[in-house]
Design a protein around this motif. Structure first.
Motif, PDB file in Angstrom:
ATOM      1  N   ASP A   1      56.660   8.947  47.909  1.00  0.00           N
ATOM      2  CA  ASP A   1      56.982   7.555  48.204  1.00  0.00           C
ATOM      3  C   ASP A   1      55.739   6.922  48.810  1.00  0.00           C
ATOM      4  O   ASP A   1      55.103   7.553  49.650  1.00  0.00           O
ATOM      5  CB  ASP A   1      58.152   7.503  49.195  1.00  0.00           C
ATOM      6  N   PRO A   2      55.367   5.719  48.454  1.00  0.00           N
ATOM      7  CA  PRO A   2      55.876   4.846  47.398  1.00  0.00           C
ATOM      8  C   PRO A   2      55.512   5.322  45.989  1.00  0.00           C
ATOM      9  O   PRO A   2      54.823   6.324  45.835  1.00  0.00           O
ATOM     10  CB  PRO A   2      55.185   3.520  47.697  1.00  0.00           C
ATOM     11  N   LEU A   3      55.981   4.563  44.997  1.00  0.00           N
ATOM     12  CA  LEU A   3      55.735   4.886  43.594  1.00  0.00           C
ATOM     13  C   LEU A   3      54.782   3.859  43.000  1.00  0.00           C
ATOM     14  O   LEU A   3      54.703   2.729  43.480  1.00  0.00           O
ATOM     15  CB  LEU A   3      57.059   4.851  42.823  1.00  0.00           C
ATOM     16  N   LEU A   4      54.080   4.296  41.958  1.00  0.00           N
ATOM     17  CA  LEU A   4      53.139   3.380  41.305  1.00  0.00           C
ATOM     18  C   LEU A   4      53.566   3.148  39.860  1.00  0.00           C
ATOM     19  O   LEU A   4      53.800   4.105  39.123  1.00  0.00           O
ATOM     20  CB  LEU A   4      51.723   3.971  41.362  1.00  0.00           C
TER      21      LEU A   4
ATOM     22  N   GLU B   1      62.691  -0.029  47.054  1.00  0.00           N
ATOM     23  CA  GLU B   1      62.489  -1.257  46.283  1.00  0.00           C
ATOM     24  C   GLU B   1      62.716  -1.003  44.799  1.00  0.00           C
ATOM     25  O   GLU B   1      63.352  -1.803  44.101  1.00  0.00           O
ATOM     26  CB  GLU B   1      61.072  -1.795  46.528  1.00  0.00           C
TER      27      GLU B   1
ATOM     28  N   ALA C   1      52.718  -1.208  43.226  1.00  0.00           N
ATOM     29  CA  ALA C   1      53.256  -0.163  44.095  1.00  0.00           C
ATOM     30  C   ALA C   1      54.583  -0.643  44.661  1.00  0.00           C
ATOM     31  O   ALA C   1      54.686  -1.757  45.174  1.00  0.00           O
ATOM     32  CB  ALA C   1      52.278   0.134  45.227  1.00  0.00           C
ATOM     33  N   LEU C   2      55.600   0.183  44.549  1.00  0.00           N
ATOM     34  CA  LEU C   2      56.916  -0.142  45.102  1.00  0.00           C
ATOM     35  C   LEU C   2      57.417   1.042  45.910  1.00  0.00           C
ATOM     36  O   LEU C   2      57.220   2.194  45.515  1.00  0.00           O
ATOM     37  CB  LEU C   2      57.931  -0.407  43.973  1.00  0.00           C
ATOM     38  N   ARG C   3      58.049   0.740  47.033  1.00  0.00           N
ATOM     39  CA  ARG C   3      58.734   1.827  47.747  1.00  0.00           C
ATOM     40  C   ARG C   3      59.921   2.262  46.904  1.00  0.00           C
ATOM     41  O   ARG C   3      60.450   1.484  46.112  1.00  0.00           O
ATOM     42  CB  ARG C   3      59.216   1.321  49.099  1.00  0.00           C
TER      43      ARG C   3
END
Lengths: 642, 68
Positions: free
Chosen positions: B38-41, B55, B50-52
């Motif tokens: 975490d987060p993800l790309l 999210e 990039a989002l958690r």
């Protein structure tokens, strides 16, 4: 020619607002379109700076304003709020013309933003940037087709070499100021060809820099090199400033007669100005480094790597930027907290930033460590002092986020931009901008505070004390052989005056408060004198422990001050300061809020006195408690004479 | 790889995600994750977002046939 003739009646002025996402290349466009005449100005009623620049193009004077980046017409951070309220303000207060900067590499979402901006009913010229990046990323853009689809004046500008800037300037100066119609919706497919499937340079770099193991290692190396740069490269420049301060001081001593005026000029004014100026090299270097990291696209990667870790402590990945800057100086750190979208995250970050051991604490650590500890222990203790600040920041952030700053919809949702080579001009400009802001606000606060401390330490001037030392001076042998003796007498006289001053009275009154931490009255005075600016402590202690002038220095702590600290007796005849007291003093300095400029910056950034007052109170309470705990526990464990 | 089906909710986060280009029908590609997942790309519209995890969980997707 960029000559600006304000009263030339044949020239009409056009205000152009540069609008676009963060990273869309607005600043580069501004620089290429207007040349080098940027000047930072504040948005009315806010502390958010914007960059403005003017250029003459034919009969039109273009006033170009660079707005903070926006992602939509809904504000998610303080920066965005400011940009949007400027966009929405009426034409005479705001812009005549919008220059919407679009990043060709992510056209679909840029076109959506453009569509929203069209809804504002303002005339628009589109500047298309990063066409080359789009090509490299595998999304080549057909500029002519896009221009037809958008139905607005559209100019492609290369942010790196400035190709197209000339055309854009002409377009901005000559385009009609009629509102753009809000129809003509291009679809996603317009102007964008399919992705070619090869990996771009950014993909290859990310494979290393975002690697689960290699990524954090590289990040640690980048951080270390930042500290290294800020401390080592700044050192000679700081020494020059201190030398210059010394020269000016001795010139004043030579040309102004002894007395209050001379002392005010040297100890108050010159030292006060010097105390602010000495931080300029570090601030400039730090901001330059941070700008390089930011402009290259790496900063977003660091935030990405650290988000999860920092979120555990109630902060955000984006807190990384302000917290790291605070190791050099909390002021740029506090300013950098504007990038945080969530207000609670931002406040928590601002409030804990001053706990990071800044460069002004270093001289205090170095003097005391060198005086009381062998070098091997000193290195470890120095590390522990930095760690103390970090741990305290984490704990305070956690507590705040569970109490007064609970909840909040913290968001990451952040673009990782394509890597690019930072432009020297952008970096230099950012550094100059930061230095200028620092000198304007912090400089004045430090200056006033220094003068106040000087006055408290100088008055009242007892004539009896002076008489007594005059008699002693008269008894010394004339000529060179008496010089040394007279210097000692001078130093003792200034110490005697200081002992009789209001500052010392204050110190003696406050001493019972600090007695549980083992401070004698001199150390208490030093601590009190350091409240406006902590860099005042070393010179103050120097005077108090009867040495005359002691310069604060990181690499060459004055051995005489160390000697005096070790030997000056307390009321019981034993040395007043020992290793345990020194530890308590250092812990106090690590945690205490002794910097009026930082508090002023917090006031500026939070628009209220509540947060600077809170920061001052909690840090002082924390510093006192930890100093007392260290001294009392140390005594129980038998580390110092009871 | 997947195609966005919908963004849940109508709060600031949902609007932020939409402003970032997460619209129904858009193809998104998961590029990787930060340490500890975490987060993800993601890649969408040709840029990297990039989002958690929390999210990203707001966005429902339809996997693209044949993609890994």
């Amino acid at each position: 020619m960029n000559a600006i003739v304000a009263d030339d009646k044949s020239v009409s002025t056009r205000t152009v607002a540069l609008v676009g996402r963060a990273n869309s290349g607005k600043t580069s466009v501004l620089m290429h379109v207007t040349g080098s005449r940027q000047r930072p100005v504040n948005f009315p009623g806010t502390s958010v700076e914007r960059v403005e620049s003017e250029v003459r193009c034919g009969d039109v004077l273009l006033r170009v304003v660079d707005l903070p980046g926006i992602a939509s017409l809904e504000a998610a951070s303080r920066d965005e709020e400011v940009a949007l309220s400027f966009l929405r303000s009426t034409a005479d207060a705001g812009a005549d013309l919008l220059c919407v900067v679009l990043d060709a590499a992510k056209l679909p979402i840029e076109l959506r933003l453009l569509q929203q901006i069209r809804g504002l009913g303002r005339p628009i010229v589109v500047a298309l940037t990063k066409v080359d990046v789009a090509e490299r990323e595998g999304f080549p853009v057909d500029v002519d087709r896009l221009r037809r689809a958008v139905g607005l004046p559209l100019v492609a500008v290369n942010g790196f070499d400035g190709t197209g800037a000339e055309d854009l300037r002409t377009e901005l100066a000559s385009t009609s100021l009629r509102a753009a119609s809000s129809e003509a919706v291009p679809t996603m497919a317009d102007g964008v060809r399919g992705r070619t499937s090869r990996r771009s340079r950014t993909d290859r770099l990310d494979a290393v820099l975002l690697h689960p193991i290699v990524g954090p290692v590289v990040l640690a190396a980048v951080l270390l090199s930042m500290f290294q740069l800020v401390f080592t490269v700044a050192e000679p420049f700081m020494a020059w400033i201190e030398d210059a301060q010394g020269l000016v001081g001795s010139w004043v001593v030579a040309s102004v007669p002894d007395g209050a005026v001379q002392s005010f000029l040297v100890d108050g004014l010159v030292n006060g100005v010097g105390a602010s100026l000495v931080f300029v090299p570090q601030i400039a270097l730090l901001i330059a480094f941070v700008t390089v990291v930011e402009a290259s696209g790496y900063m977003a990667r660091a935030v990405f790597l650290l988000d999860r870790l920092l979120r555990r402590f109630g902060l955000s990945g984006k807190s990384f930027v302000p917290l790291t800057s605070s190791f050099a100086c909390a002021i740029p750190g506090i300013v950098a907290s504007r990038i945080l979208s969530d207000e609670r995250d931002r406040l928590a970050t601002i409030v804990v930033s001053p706990l990071m051991s800044c460069s002004a604490r270093l001289p205090v650590y170095v003097v005391l460590l060198a005086a009381f500890f062998p070098p091997a222990q000193a290195g470890l203790l120095l590390f522990l002092l930095y760690l103390l600040g970090i741990v305290a920041a984490v704990v305070v952030a956690l507590v705040l986020r569970r109490t007064v700053l609970r909840g909040g919809g913290s968001m990451l949702a952040m673009e990782l931009p394509v890597y690019q080579r930072p432009r020297l001009r952008v970096v230099a400009f950012a550094a100059w901008f930061a230095v200028r802001g620092f000198l304007r606000t912090a400089g004045s606060v430090i200056l006033v505070a220094t003068v106040v401390v000087w006055a408290l330490g100088y008055f009242p001037r007892s004539a009896d004390v002076h008489e007594r030392f005059e008699r002693e001076r008269a008894a010394t042998p004339a000529g060179a052989e008496g010089d040394e003796a007279r210097r000692v007498i001078d130093a003792r006289e200034s110490a005697a005056h200081l002992e009789g001053s209001w500052l010392a009275t204050l110190g003696r009154t406050a001493q019972p408060l600090f007695a549980p931490a083992g401070f004698d009255w001199r150390m208490t005075v030093g601590v009190l004198a350091a409240f406006p600016a902590r860099e005042l402590v070393v010179p103050t202690l120097g005077t108090l422990y009867s040495l005359g002038d002691v310069e604060a220095s990181t690499d060459d702590p004055d051995p005489r001050l160390g000697e005096a600290l070790r030997t000056t007796p307390g009321p019981d005849g034993r040395p007043a300061v020992n290793g345990l007291v020194a530890l308590a003093v250092m812990a106090f300095f690590a945690l205490c809020s002794q910097c009026a400029a930082t508090l002023a910056a917090i006031r500026r950034e939070t628009h209220s006195w509540r947060w600077p007052i809170f920061t001052f109170s909690y840090m002082t309470a924390l510093a006192w408690s930890v100093a007392v705990a260290i001294y009392q526990i140390g005594r129980l464990l038998g580390f110092a004479p009871a | 790889m997947g195609t966005v089906a919908a963004v849940a909710g109508d709060d600031a986060l949902a609007r932020r995600l939409i402003a970032a280009g997460i619209w129904p029908g858009v193809v998104v590609e998961l590029l990787g994750a930060a340490p500890f997942g975490d987060p993800l790309l993601f890649r969408l519209h040709g840029y990297r977002l990039a989002l958690r995890r929390a999210e990203a969980e707001r966005v429902s997707i339809v996997p693209v046939e044949g993609a890994p």
